[in-house]
Design a protein around this motif. Sequence first.
Motif, PDB file in Angstrom:
ATOM      1  N   ASP A 169      38.388  46.024  31.107  1.00  0.00           N
ATOM      2  CA  ASP A 169      38.255  44.867  30.236  1.00  0.00           C
ATOM      3  C   ASP A 169      39.453  43.936  30.470  1.00  0.00           C
ATOM      4  OD1 ASP A 169      40.492  45.595  28.572  1.00  0.00           O
ATOM      5  OD2 ASP A 169      39.203  46.860  27.342  1.00  0.00           O
ATOM      6  N   PRO A 170      39.459  42.729  29.892  1.00  0.00           N
ATOM      7  CA  PRO A 170      40.551  41.779  30.153  1.00  0.00           C
ATOM      8  C   PRO A 170      41.953  42.291  29.812  1.00  0.00           C
ATOM      9  CG  PRO A 170      38.687  40.632  29.211  1.00  0.00           C
ATOM     10  CD  PRO A 170      38.372  42.107  29.138  1.00  0.00           C
ATOM     11  N   VAL A 171      42.095  43.036  28.744  1.00  0.00           N
ATOM     12  CA  VAL A 171      43.414  43.578  28.373  1.00  0.00           C
ATOM     13  C   VAL A 171      43.863  44.607  29.405  1.00  0.00           C
ATOM     14  CG1 VAL A 171      44.692  44.911  26.648  1.00  0.00           C
ATOM     15  CG2 VAL A 171      43.130  43.093  25.921  1.00  0.00           C
ATOM     16  N   GLN A 172      42.954  45.486  29.809  1.00  0.00           N
ATOM     17  CA  GLN A 172      43.284  46.494  30.811  1.00  0.00           C
ATOM     18  C   GLN A 172      43.582  45.842  32.162  1.00  0.00           C
ATOM     19  OE1 GLN A 172      39.709  48.784  30.539  1.00  0.00           O
ATOM     20  NE2 GLN A 172      40.470  50.054  28.855  1.00  0.00           N
ATOM     21  N   THR A 173      42.877  44.763  32.480  1.00  0.00           N
ATOM     22  CA  THR A 173      43.127  44.041  33.725  1.00  0.00           C
ATOM     23  C   THR A 173      44.523  43.444  33.720  1.00  0.00           C
ATOM     24  OG1 THR A 173      40.779  43.562  34.022  1.00  0.00           O
ATOM     25  CG2 THR A 173      42.335  42.151  35.193  1.00  0.00           C
ATOM     26  N   ALA A 174      44.935  42.857  32.610  1.00  0.00           N
ATOM     27  CA  ALA A 174      46.284  42.293  32.505  1.00  0.00           C
ATOM     28  C   ALA A 174      47.339  43.391  32.639  1.00  0.00           C
ATOM     29  CB  ALA A 174      46.447  41.558  31.180  1.00  0.00           C
ATOM     30  N   THR A 175      47.074  44.541  32.037  1.00  0.00           N
ATOM     31  CA  THR A 175      47.992  45.677  32.144  1.00  0.00           C
ATOM     32  C   THR A 175      48.072  46.156  33.591  1.00  0.00           C
ATOM     33  OG1 THR A 175      47.501  46.337  29.873  1.00  0.00           O
ATOM     34  CG2 THR A 175      48.454  48.013  31.306  1.00  0.00           C
ATOM     35  N   LEU A 176      46.939  46.214  34.268  1.00  0.00           N
ATOM     36  CA  LEU A 176      46.907  46.620  35.668  1.00  0.00           C
ATOM     37  C   LEU A 176      47.719  45.660  36.534  1.00  0.00           C
ATOM     38  CD1 LEU A 176      45.778  48.355  38.008  1.00  0.00           C
ATOM     39  CD2 LEU A 176      43.843  46.747  38.075  1.00  0.00           C
ATOM     40  N   ARG A 177      47.558  44.368  36.305  1.00  0.00           N
ATOM     41  CA  ARG A 177      48.324  43.372  37.075  1.00  0.00           C
ATOM     42  C   ARG A 177      49.828  43.579  36.890  1.00  0.00           C
ATOM     43  NH1 ARG A 177      44.938  37.857  35.736  1.00  0.00           N
ATOM     44  NH2 ARG A 177      43.166  38.309  37.113  1.00  0.00           N
ATOM     45  N   THR A 178      50.238  43.802  35.656  1.00  0.00           N
ATOM     46  CA  THR A 178      51.657  44.042  35.381  1.00  0.00           C
ATOM     47  C   THR A 178      52.131  45.300  36.095  1.00  0.00           C
ATOM     48  OG1 THR A 178      51.508  42.929  33.248  1.00  0.00           O
ATOM     49  CG2 THR A 178      53.342  44.468  33.549  1.00  0.00           C
ATOM     50  N   THR A 225      40.255  44.209  47.438  1.00  0.00           N
ATOM     51  CA  THR A 225      39.429  43.689  46.356  1.00  0.00           C
ATOM     52  C   THR A 225      38.624  42.493  46.824  1.00  0.00           C
ATOM     53  OG1 THR A 225      39.416  42.882  44.072  1.00  0.00           O
ATOM     54  CG2 THR A 225      41.271  42.192  45.462  1.00  0.00           C
ATOM     55  N   HIS A 226      37.517  42.265  46.142  1.00  0.00           N
ATOM     56  CA  HIS A 226      36.716  41.067  46.360  1.00  0.00           C
ATOM     57  C   HIS A 226      37.067  40.005  45.330  1.00  0.00           C
ATOM     58  CE1 HIS A 226      34.288  44.139  48.416  1.00  0.00           C
ATOM     59  NE2 HIS A 226      34.029  43.157  49.244  1.00  0.00           N
ATOM     60  N   LEU A 227      37.910  40.351  44.372  1.00  0.00           N
ATOM     61  CA  LEU A 227      38.288  39.427  43.307  1.00  0.00           C
ATOM     62  C   LEU A 227      39.526  38.638  43.736  1.00  0.00           C
ATOM     63  CD1 LEU A 227      37.804  41.843  40.287  1.00  0.00           C
ATOM     64  CD2 LEU A 227      36.186  40.152  41.191  1.00  0.00           C
ATOM     65  N   LEU A 228      39.309  37.434  44.196  1.00  0.00           N
ATOM     66  CA  LEU A 228      40.411  36.640  44.729  1.00  0.00           C
ATOM     67  C   LEU A 228      41.422  36.261  43.654  1.00  0.00           C
ATOM     68  CD1 LEU A 228      38.415  34.437  47.251  1.00  0.00           C
ATOM     69  CD2 LEU A 228      39.591  36.612  47.631  1.00  0.00           C
ATOM     70  N   ALA A 229      41.000  36.184  42.403  1.00  0.00           N
ATOM     71  CA  ALA A 229      41.945  35.921  41.312  1.00  0.00           C
ATOM     72  C   ALA A 229      42.959  37.052  41.196  1.00  0.00           C
ATOM     73  CB  ALA A 229      41.194  35.736  39.990  1.00  0.00           C
ATOM     74  N   GLU A 230      42.523  38.276  41.460  1.00  0.00           N
ATOM     75  CA  GLU A 230      43.445  39.409  41.446  1.00  0.00           C
ATOM     76  C   GLU A 230      44.495  39.260  42.538  1.00  0.00           C
ATOM     77  OE1 GLU A 230      43.738  42.130  39.312  1.00  0.00           O
ATOM     78  OE2 GLU A 230      42.407  40.795  38.214  1.00  0.00           O
ATOM     79  N   VAL A 231      44.056  38.844  43.698  1.00  0.00           N
ATOM     80  CA  VAL A 231      44.980  38.675  44.820  1.00  0.00           C
ATOM     81  C   VAL A 231      46.032  37.634  44.483  1.00  0.00           C
ATOM     82  CG1 VAL A 231      45.174  37.974  47.238  1.00  0.00           C
ATOM     83  CG2 VAL A 231      43.247  39.401  46.501  1.00  0.00           C
ATOM     84  N   THR A 232      45.611  36.480  44.016  1.00  0.00           N
ATOM     85  CA  THR A 232      46.574  35.421  43.714  1.00  0.00           C
ATOM     86  C   THR A 232      47.470  35.791  42.535  1.00  0.00           C
ATOM     87  OG1 THR A 232      44.945  34.220  42.376  1.00  0.00           O
ATOM     88  CG2 THR A 232      45.141  33.588  44.683  1.00  0.00           C
ATOM     89  N   ALA A 233      46.989  36.654  41.648  1.00  0.00           N
ATOM     90  CA  ALA A 233      47.780  37.047  40.478  1.00  0.00           C
ATOM     91  C   ALA A 233      48.868  38.058  40.796  1.00  0.00           C
ATOM     92  CB  ALA A 233      46.870  37.600  39.382  1.00  0.00           C
ATOM     93  N   VAL A 234      48.661  38.909  41.811  1.00  0.00           N
ATOM     94  CA  VAL A 234      49.616  39.999  42.018  1.00  0.00           C
ATOM     95  C   VAL A 234      50.172  40.131  43.433  1.00  0.00           C
ATOM     96  CG1 VAL A 234      48.647  41.381  40.143  1.00  0.00           C
ATOM     97  CG2 VAL A 234      47.858  41.764  42.465  1.00  0.00           C
TER      98      VAL A 234
END
Length: 108
Positions: free
Chosen positions: A32-41, A57-66
């Motif tokens: 979920d969004p909270v867990q995703t933010a925790t994962l990024r951190t 990952t296929h989620l490019l937002a994840e790539v740019t975030a971390v």
Amino acid sequence: LSQGQRQRLGLACALLHEPALLVLDEPGNALDPVQTATLRTLIREQAAAGTAVILSTHLLAEVTAVCSRVAILHEGVLHHDGPVAADGHATLERRFFDIAMAGGAQAA
């Protein structure tokens, strides 16, 4: 366990022995969004502590975030390898689509 719980358990097991290299394949799947933010951190903290982190990952937002570097593979061929935002393209997503829509040929 739910799929998100299994994802978190797998990550906890991977971190248990403080690895020098952490390979993550779609780690944000089913979070979920909270867990995703925790994962990024967590990913950023691991990298800052000296752990080499490879994120698939296929989620490019994840790539740019971390991520600080990105490699784009298309049909088994490496088309880009370098800093996430240093190639002059507006976004990583645009870079990906340039490669994918050109049938794998890099667009200028």
